[in-house]
Design a protein around this motif. Structure first.
Motif, PDB file in Angstrom:
ATOM      1  N   SER A  91       0.810  -1.036  -0.056  1.00  0.00           N
ATOM      2  CA  SER A  91      -0.409   0.403  -0.116  1.00  0.00           C
ATOM      3  C   SER A  91       0.989   1.248  -0.334  1.00  0.00           C
ATOM      4  O   SER A  91       1.850   1.350   0.670  1.00  0.00           O
ATOM      5  N   TYR A  92      -0.026   2.248  -0.497  1.00  0.00           N
ATOM      6  CA  TYR A  92       1.027   3.630  -0.389  1.00  0.00           C
ATOM      7  C   TYR A  92       0.106   4.596   0.292  1.00  0.00           C
ATOM      8  O   TYR A  92       0.368   6.099  -0.347  1.00  0.00           O
ATOM      9  N   ALA A  93      -0.946   4.619   0.502  1.00  0.00           N
ATOM     10  CA  ALA A  93      -1.932   5.767   1.058  1.00  0.00           C
ATOM     11  C   ALA A  93      -1.060   6.997   1.797  1.00  0.00           C
ATOM     12  O   ALA A  93      -1.440   7.723   1.837  1.00  0.00           O
ATOM     13  N   HIS A  94       0.108   6.427   2.931  1.00  0.00           N
ATOM     14  CA  HIS A  94       0.797   7.329   3.869  1.00  0.00           C
ATOM     15  C   HIS A  94       1.658   7.524   2.447  1.00  0.00           C
ATOM     16  O   HIS A  94       2.116   8.866   3.704  1.00  0.00           O
ATOM     17  N   LYS A 121       0.402   1.775   6.944  1.00  0.00           N
ATOM     18  CA  LYS A 121       0.668   0.901   5.351  1.00  0.00           C
ATOM     19  C   LYS A 121       0.652  -0.638   5.911  1.00  0.00           C
ATOM     20  O   LYS A 121       0.695  -0.788   7.207  1.00  0.00           O
ATOM     21  N   PHE A 122       0.242  -1.095   4.429  1.00  0.00           N
ATOM     22  CA  PHE A 122       0.907  -2.739   4.987  1.00  0.00           C
ATOM     23  C   PHE A 122       2.022  -2.957   3.207  1.00  0.00           C
ATOM     24  O   PHE A 122       1.853  -2.710   2.492  1.00  0.00           O
ATOM     25  N   TYR A 123       2.023  -4.363   3.645  1.00  0.00           N
ATOM     26  CA  TYR A 123       3.134  -5.310   2.341  1.00  0.00           C
ATOM     27  C   TYR A 123       2.739  -6.661   2.793  1.00  0.00           C
ATOM     28  O   TYR A 123       2.716  -7.248   4.028  1.00  0.00           O
ATOM     29  N   ASP A 124       2.720  -7.727   1.988  1.00  0.00           N
ATOM     30  CA  ASP A 124       3.106  -8.626   1.879  1.00  0.00           C
ATOM     31  C   ASP A 124       3.464  -9.672   0.618  1.00  0.00           C
ATOM     32  O   ASP A 124       3.821  -8.540  -0.120  1.00  0.00           O
TER      33      ASP A 124
END
Length: 264
Positions: free
Chosen positions: A97-100, A113-116
């Motif tokens: 994610s890149y909303a931050h 944010k998150f990533y997987d």
């Protein structure tokens, strides 16, 4: 302990990203999903409420394939194809994610944010033996203006050996590892809290097809649990918090099962 969520047989303790707005299960990497809300098979052990069994794709064994998508909040990309001279295949799928970044550009001090990452590969030793190796890693990070930071994540891996005895009897031996941890940092109270759960699991499952209408599943498994309820530590020299490590809890669970299925 009332619900069981599995990803390639590994126990998952937190199934959401961004406080529930996204699932940790990437559709590009998922092959099969089974949800049991009643009549749970014996191979899953005892659960009161439900079992969600999710299996990842093995990867395209014929051609290289690239899939993905770009969204407003997050993007995804998956690559799969044959390996080992067409005796195996692989899958690599990731999301982030890149909303931050937009929040920071707009002057917003809060961020999330998150990533997987999903991984899977397999190798055919011969007609009767095949190896599978799969893994998952995902993490969420939150930062709220005012000194609140939090992160949590799942990590899992599974090495599985599939053996075919004959056209009626099959077996799977699985070595499984999973971990869930979370970290909480409060600047206002000048402390950090860290906790985690580790699982080490070995399974031996056999499937015997007595006839086209009758199947027997039987096997054994053993799980070693390592619980770290939490450790608190001061983050500044002026913090009123004293360091404290709660006692680790360990458990060992074993089981045997037999499950009969008749199709009328």
């Amino acid at each position: 302990d009332q619900n069981l969520v599995l990803l390639d047989e590994a126990i998952i303790y937190n199934t959401s990203h961004l406080l529930g707005f996204f699932s940790i299960f990437n559709a590009d990497a998922i092959k099969d999903v089974k949800l049991y809300k009643g009549g749970i098979p014996a191979s899953y052990g005892g659960r009161v409420s439900s079992v969600l069994d999710v299996r990842q794709k093995d990867g395209n064994s014929k051609d290289f394939q690239l899939t993905g998508g770009i969204g407003v909040i997050s993007s995804r990309l998956a690559v799969e194809g044959p390996v080992f001279n067409d005796k195996g295949s692989f899958l690599v799928a990731g999301r982030t994610s890149y909303a931050h970044l937009f929040l920071k550009a707009a002057g917003e001090k809060n961020s999330a944010k998150f990533y997987d990452l999903n991984l899977k590969t397999n190798y055919e030793i011969n007609k009767s033996n095949k190896l599978y190796l799969s893994g998952y890693f995902g993490r969420d990070d939150f930062n709220l203006d005012g000194g609140f930071d939090s992160s949590y994540g799942n990590l899992s891996g599974n090495l599985r050996w599939n053996h075919i005895f004959n056209d009626r009897l099959f077996s799977n031996v699985s070595l499984i590892y999973s971990k869930y941890d979370y970290d909480l940092l409060l600047d206002a109270f000048e402390f950090e809290w860290v906790a985690s759960i580790y699982n080490y699991n070995i399974k031996y499952d056999l499937n015997y097809y007595v006839s086209d209408a009758f199947k027997l599943d039987f096997g054994t498994n053993a799980i070693y649990y390592d619980f770290d309820p939490g450790a608190i530590s001061p983050t500044t020299e002026t913090s009123p918090i004293n360091p404290l490590q709660l006692e680790h809890k360990k458990a060992f669970e074993t089981g045997l099962y037999v499950n009969a299925e008749h199709i009328s």
